[in-house]
Write an enzyme that holds these catalytic residues in place. Structure first.
Site, PDB file in Angstrom:
ATOM      1  N   HIS A   1       0.999  -1.249  -0.108  1.00 57.09           N
ATOM      2  CA  HIS A   1       0.025   0.407  -0.038  1.00 57.09           C
ATOM      3  C   HIS A   1       1.162   1.306  -0.349  1.00 57.09           C
ATOM      4  O   HIS A   1       2.491   1.152   0.652  1.00 57.09           O
ATOM      5  CB  HIS A   1      -1.456   0.292   1.451  1.00 57.09           C
ATOM      6  CG  HIS A   1      -0.333   0.223   2.690  1.00 57.09           C
ATOM      7  ND1 HIS A   1       0.005   1.208   2.430  1.00 57.09           N
ATOM      8  CD2 HIS A   1       0.225  -1.082   3.680  1.00 57.09           C
ATOM      9  CE1 HIS A   1       1.224   1.517   4.184  1.00 57.09           C
ATOM     10  NE2 HIS A   1       1.365   0.227   4.199  1.00 57.09           N
TER      11      HIS A   1
ATOM     12  N   HIS B   1       0.161  -5.402   2.555  1.00 55.93           N
ATOM     13  CA  HIS B   1       0.901  -4.868   3.264  1.00 55.93           C
ATOM     14  C   HIS B   1       2.279  -5.403   3.264  1.00 55.93           C
ATOM     15  O   HIS B   1       2.412  -5.941   3.489  1.00 55.93           O
ATOM     16  CB  HIS B   1       0.501  -4.856   4.304  1.00 55.93           C
ATOM     17  CG  HIS B   1      -1.317  -4.410   5.163  1.00 55.93           C
ATOM     18  ND1 HIS B   1      -1.528  -2.681   5.327  1.00 55.93           N
ATOM     19  CD2 HIS B   1      -2.016  -5.074   4.763  1.00 55.93           C
ATOM     20  CE1 HIS B   1      -2.958  -2.963   4.896  1.00 55.93           C
ATOM     21  NE2 HIS B   1      -2.893  -3.566   4.912  1.00 55.93           N
TER      22      HIS B   1
END
Length: 215
Positions: free
Chosen positions: A16, A160
């Site tokens: 991200h 992530h």
């Protein structure tokens, strides 16, 4: 007659874009217990990633349900007219009691747990949170299911740092215990290919598309 070649499935695995915590010096640990939005720099990173991938065929976009991941996925998916699909198993590692702290703060406050974690994060996880093996078990299974579901197509997964580095370490044969050897930038793109039963990595952490994105 030439035998049919196996169809290749392509995965763009993306960390991200940056949140305010990612941009702090030193950076603060950020797990699944807080859900911040992107920093302005992070929005610019996501847009740069969107522009880079806009000319490439993408069939489906998946994301962790956390805001920083989902917002990145939404921006990337825009030119393709796609709506990201959230998968709970792609959520970031639970960093437990260390949420919001820097490594320097953790080492000073809890040196024994800090040392155990760094010796083997697959076995000794974040204090009060998950270890790397637990993250691998849930997230690698989810990514493998996604690739199997979209055989022969091109898939984006936005997740992530810990999730992505553990998955890539697994494909490289390093295993969860050595996943910290894989370092990924915010909006760094790793490209994974699945040919039949064989999974291979073509690129790890491509970030040249982020040049000129100022903090």
């Amino acid at each position: 007659m030439t035998p049919d070649l196996p169809m290749q499935t392509t995965l763009y695995l993306i960390r991200h874009a940056a949140t305010p915590a990612n941009l702090e010096h030193p950076a603060k640990l950020q797990g699944c217990r807080v859900d911040p939005d992107l920093a302005p720099t992070g929005v610019r990173q996501a847009i740069a990633t969107r522009n880079f991938l806009a000319v490439r065929p993408i069939d489906v976009v998946y994301s962790s349900p956390l805001r920083r991941s989902l917002r990145t996925a939404e921006i990337i998916a825009e030119p393709h007219g796609l709506e990201p699909i959230t998968v709970e198993a792609l959520i970031e590692c639970d960093v437990g009691d260390w949420e919001g702290q820097s490594w320097e703060e953790i080492r000073a406050a809890d040196p024994e747990s800090y040392a155990r974690y760094h010796a083997n994060p697959a076995l000794n996880g974040y204090a009060g949170g998950e270890n790397f093996q637990e993250v691998y078990d849930r997230s690698a299974r989810a990514i493998d299911e996604i690739l199997g579901r979209h055989f022969g197509r091109t898939v984006v997964v936005v997740s992530h740092h810990i999730v992505n580095r553990i998955y890539l370490a697994g494909v490289l044969g390093l295993g969860p215990a050595r996943a910290r050897a894989v370092s990924l930038d915010n909006c760094g793109i790793s490209i994974v290919h699945r040919d039949g039963a064989r999974t291979s990595i073509a690129t790890i952490n491509a970030a040249f598309h982020l040049q000129g994105v100022a903090a």
